[in-house]
Structures are given as C-alpha cells and as structure tokens.
Design a protein around this motif. Structure first.
Motif, mmCIF file in Angstrom:
data_model
loop_
_atom_site.group_PDB
_atom_site.id
_atom_site.type_symbol
_atom_site.label_atom_id
_atom_site.label_comp_id
_atom_site.label_asym_id
_atom_site.label_seq_id
_atom_site.Cartn_x
_atom_site.Cartn_y
_atom_site.Cartn_z
ATOM 1 N N SER A 90 0.820 -1.214 0.000
ATOM 2 C CA SER A 90 0.000 0.000 0.000
ATOM 3 C C SER A 90 0.854 1.265 0.000
ATOM 4 O O SER A 90 0.422 2.307 -0.497
ATOM 5 N N THR A 124 1.389 7.668 -8.252
ATOM 6 C CA THR A 124 0.794 6.333 -8.144
ATOM 7 C C THR A 124 -0.502 6.289 -7.339
ATOM 8 O O THR A 124 -1.085 5.214 -7.179
ATOM 9 N N ASP A 125 -0.955 7.427 -6.851
ATOM 10 C CA ASP A 125 -2.162 7.485 -6.026
ATOM 11 C C ASP A 125 -3.348 6.844 -6.736
ATOM 12 O O ASP A 125 -3.663 7.189 -7.873
ATOM 13 N N ARG A 126 -3.955 5.859 -6.067
ATOM 14 C CA ARG A 126 -5.157 5.172 -6.556
ATOM 15 C C ARG A 126 -4.930 4.415 -7.869
ATOM 16 O O ARG A 126 -5.848 4.221 -8.652
ATOM 17 N N ARG A 137 1.351 3.131 -3.319
ATOM 18 C CA ARG A 137 0.267 3.937 -3.873
ATOM 19 C C ARG A 137 0.120 5.275 -3.153
ATOM 20 O O ARG A 137 -0.910 5.921 -3.235
ATOM 21 N N GLN A 138 1.172 5.708 -2.479
ATOM 22 C CA GLN A 138 1.092 6.948 -1.721
ATOM 23 C C GLN A 138 1.957 8.062 -2.281
ATOM 24 O O GLN A 138 2.275 9.025 -1.574
ATOM 25 N N THR A 139 2.330 7.984 -3.556
ATOM 26 C CA THR A 139 3.006 9.099 -4.209
ATOM 27 C C THR A 139 1.979 9.772 -5.117
ATOM 28 O O THR A 139 0.998 9.140 -5.530
ATOM 29 N N PRO A 140 2.179 11.031 -5.461
ATOM 30 C CA PRO A 140 1.232 11.692 -6.368
ATOM 31 C C PRO A 140 1.080 10.951 -7.704
ATOM 32 O O PRO A 140 -0.015 10.887 -8.264
#
Length: 101
Positions: free
Chosen positions: A61, A69-71, A64-67
């Motif tokens: 998880s 790769t978000d969502r 998915r916490q970079t701008p």
C-alpha cells in the motif's frame, strides 16, 4: 523502504489505462553489503531514475502513496535515487561522478 539497482525496463503495449504513461523498471533488490539478492521485481518510477542506478523503493500500500501512483494498481514504486549509504561508519556505496552524469 528497500534498496535496489535498476537492471532493466519493462515495456507493455496493453495495460490498465491507469498505468499509461508510467515508466516501469525491473529492480534487483540489494542486501546491506550491496550484493544482489536475486529476487527481481517490477516497479513504477516516480523520480526519474535511470538504468544502473541504485534506488529506494516501497511495496504494498505504500507504493500507492506518491502523487504519481495514487489510486493506481501498483505494488512497487521507485521513490528515491541513492547517493550513498554506510553501515556502522563504513561507506558501502557512493554514487560515482560518472553515474551522476
């Protein structure tokens, strides 16, 4: 976070639309001694790394916490390019001037 070397690229003509435009790299994780572990993985590049560079990557998880790769359906992301690392006062890796160019 883990350390790896970028050892190749992955090209895919058909992919999930959310992945279009993302650069995919083949990474070879490194042990604390700098030796490859032999376990390769594919990661999205969020920082403009290049072939042969040593990088930091995150999986799960956290990926998915970079701008970039978000969502998005990614499980690994390159999030830093390593300049140097040391263990117990001993430099184990230092990016050379040739690599930086």
């Amino acid at each position: 976070m883990q350390i790896a070397r970028v050892v190749g690229t992955v090209v895919s003509t058909e992919k999930e639309p959310a992945l279009k435009g993302l650069r995919l790299y083949l990474l070879d994780p490194l042990g604390v001694d700098g030796a490859p572990t032999g376990e390769h993985l594919v990661a999205v590049d969020a920082v403009g790394a290049g072939a042969g560079e040593v990088v930091l990557f995150a999986t799960g998880s956290s990926a998915r916490q970079t701008p970039l790769t978000d969502r998005k359906p990614v499980d690994a992301v390159v999030m830093a390019i390593v300049d140097a690392w040391e263990v117990e006062g001993e430099v184990r890796y230092r990016k050379s001037e040739d690599e930086a160019a």
